[in-house]
Design a protein around this motif. Sequence first.
Motif: not given
Lengths: 212, 212
Positions: A174-199
């Motif tokens: 669903w997401f197109r990098p470079d529209e609003r966020l770079s690949e690095d920013q997307v990877a960083a945001t998903y990293h944060t969400m994953t770490m939260r998900l696993v407590g």
Amino acid sequence: MARTTGSDGERTEAAIREAAVALIARLGFEAMSMRQLAAEVGVQPAALYRYFPTKEELLYALMCTHMDGLIASWGEARPAEGSDNGSPAGQLAAFVENHIRFHLARRASTHVNNLELRSLSDARLAHVLALRTAYEGELRAILRAGAATGDFAVADVTLTAMAIIQMITGVIVWFRPDERLSEDQVAATYHTMTMRLVGYAGPTPGSGRAGD
Amino acid sequence: MARTTGSDGERTEAAIREAAVALIARLGFEAMSMRQLAAEVGVQPAALYRYFPTKEELLYALMCTHMDGLIASWGEARPAEGSDNGSPAGQLAAFVENHIRFHLARRASTHVNNLELRSLSDARLAHVLALRTAYEGELRAILRAGAATGDFAVADVTLTAMAIIQMITGVIVWFRPDERLSEDQVAATYHTMTMRLVGYAGPTPGSGRAGD
């Protein structure tokens, strides 16, 4: 990814694969004809069948290549045990980042692998699913290790692994990098969400990229 | 969901829709023929075209019904503002639970809606995507409200909404309730993971079901 080296046969096979991924992602496997594919590659239909005797064998080859590549990329990206990022949190960060980068670089192939499984015959489907299970088993092992050390609070390893895989594969769909966020920013945001998900409440592993 | 009341025409249309969802989920839209569908329903092919003049119109009708039903189900499930569960955390819990239960009850229809978008013409695709955007906008509004009150720590509302939707829709695609976990247990686990994902640290909202 048409090759510029290799024999004529290798170059033709690579061109067929590349065109097939693009066409199947756009039209769907059932809707694509071998005639269309041959026209796209610029060869006679009969030439295709020398490389892929049936349309299903072509699909199967594309899916196996995708999954073998994914497993190999994780084998290379996985932090060594005992290294700075060898902790469960470091392994999980590396898994998420590798998964996102691998799929973002292979968007059409990801679509084919996610959408066309039902066109495989039973034995071939079983093999592709076994590759998936092996890959997802790597994630489950990381989650179990983190639960054992107390780094993660994971109530159900299987459901959590499925949730993470769906979440981080979904970004590609669903997401197109470079529209609003770079690949690095997307990877960083998903990293944060994953770490939260696993407590995970510890320090950000030093991947140098994935922290926020 | 064949009806037992209504006119003959309504019953026939319901039977066509039910058979079409099952066939498309199994074979894929491109691979299904109107002739097969007619045989499945037990009518002449010409009869189908009285209800759905083209195969694409049939697909479009199925997708719109699915999305309209999803939006309506959320309209009914949404806790009223000021009610016990009217807080952002209560709203989010209700959203996740409604989404999972709606889709678990409509597995084949969910497959059709997720896998067959590319077979819609541009104007119809735009309408279905607008329905999705409207539905997902409800989730984004909840996340923004929770970020505003400080209940949630959400760095990027759009990415977080996408992650949640992918995660909770994914459970329907890959998980079979009753193999190991009940529908209630699955909903509860996903509720817990969602609350962690948004950085919610408050008390579990009193949904009576979704807590852990």
